[in-house]
Design a protein around this motif. Structure first.
Motif, PDB file in Angstrom:
ATOM      1  N   THR A  17       0.813  -1.216   0.000  1.00 27.22           N
ATOM      2  CA  THR A  17       0.000   0.000   0.000  1.00 27.22           C
ATOM      3  C   THR A  17       0.849   1.270   0.000  1.00 27.22           C
ATOM      4  O   THR A  17       0.582   2.197  -0.762  1.00 27.22           O
ATOM      5  N   LEU A  20       2.457   1.705  -3.412  1.00 27.31           N
ATOM      6  CA  LEU A  20       1.460   2.176  -4.369  1.00 27.31           C
ATOM      7  C   LEU A  20       1.183   3.663  -4.184  1.00 27.31           C
ATOM      8  O   LEU A  20       1.095   4.411  -5.159  1.00 27.31           O
ATOM      9  N   MET A  24       1.654   6.501  -6.974  1.00 31.29           N
ATOM     10  CA  MET A  24       0.510   7.316  -7.378  1.00 31.29           C
ATOM     11  C   MET A  24       0.791   8.806  -7.243  1.00 31.29           C
ATOM     12  O   MET A  24       0.161   9.621  -7.925  1.00 31.29           O
ATOM     13  N   ARG A  45      -0.590  -5.713  -7.608  1.00 29.61           N
ATOM     14  CA  ARG A  45      -1.235  -4.408  -7.428  1.00 29.61           C
ATOM     15  C   ARG A  45      -0.485  -3.314  -8.184  1.00 29.61           C
ATOM     16  O   ARG A  45      -1.104  -2.426  -8.768  1.00 29.61           O
ATOM     17  N   ILE A  46       0.847  -3.375  -8.193  1.00 30.65           N
ATOM     18  CA  ILE A  46       1.642  -2.402  -8.945  1.00 30.65           C
ATOM     19  C   ILE A  46       1.363  -2.556 -10.447  1.00 30.65           C
ATOM     20  O   ILE A  46       1.199  -1.555 -11.163  1.00 30.65           O
ATOM     21  N   LEU A  49      -1.918  -0.968 -11.150  1.00 31.13           N
ATOM     22  CA  LEU A  49      -1.784   0.493 -11.177  1.00 31.13           C
ATOM     23  C   LEU A  49      -1.250   0.938 -12.530  1.00 31.13           C
ATOM     24  O   LEU A  49      -1.795   1.849 -13.155  1.00 31.13           O
ATOM     25  N   ARG A  50      -0.203   0.289 -12.992  1.00 34.42           N
ATOM     26  CA  ARG A  50       0.420   0.664 -14.266  1.00 34.42           C
ATOM     27  C   ARG A  50      -0.507   0.445 -15.455  1.00 34.42           C
ATOM     28  O   ARG A  50      -0.454   1.183 -16.425  1.00 34.42           O
ATOM     29  N   LEU A  54      -6.202  -0.779 -11.275  1.00 31.99           N
ATOM     30  CA  LEU A  54      -6.194  -0.869  -9.812  1.00 31.99           C
ATOM     31  C   LEU A  54      -7.430  -0.194  -9.244  1.00 31.99           C
ATOM     32  O   LEU A  54      -7.715   0.962  -9.545  1.00 31.99           O
ATOM     33  N   THR A  56      -9.375   1.487  -6.222  1.00 38.34           N
ATOM     34  CA  THR A  56      -9.087   2.194  -4.980  1.00 38.34           C
ATOM     35  C   THR A  56     -10.365   2.809  -4.431  1.00 38.34           C
ATOM     36  O   THR A  56     -11.312   3.065  -5.173  1.00 38.34           O
TER      37      THR A  56
END
Length: 73
Positions: A17, A20, A24, A45-46, A49-50, A54, A56
């Protein structure tokens, strides 16, 4: 407490977390953990995100609490 481009290191990152959050907010995020499963979840999770997938929770949305009516929503 950091500026864009700074490095953030979490030596007990769990599922990533804090890494991330660093990514971010345009920081370099680094972390490690001794639980292999957590490291794998952090990597997933990374990657999410990319790729832009992801999920949130918005800052103004309360955390789900099943003990409250409607889960607190």
């Amino acid at each position: 407490m950091t500026e864009e481009g700074d490095a953030v290191f979490d030596p007990y990152m769990g599922v990533g977390t804090s890494v991330l959050a660093a990514l971010m907010h345009r920081r370099h995020g680094y972390g490690c953990d001794n639980v292999t499963e957590y490291v794998q979840i952090a990597r997933e999770r990374i990657a999410a995100l990319r790729s832009g997938t992801l999920r949130t929770r918005p800052m103004n949305r309360p955390i789900y609490d099943p003990s409250l009516p409607n889960g607190g929503h």
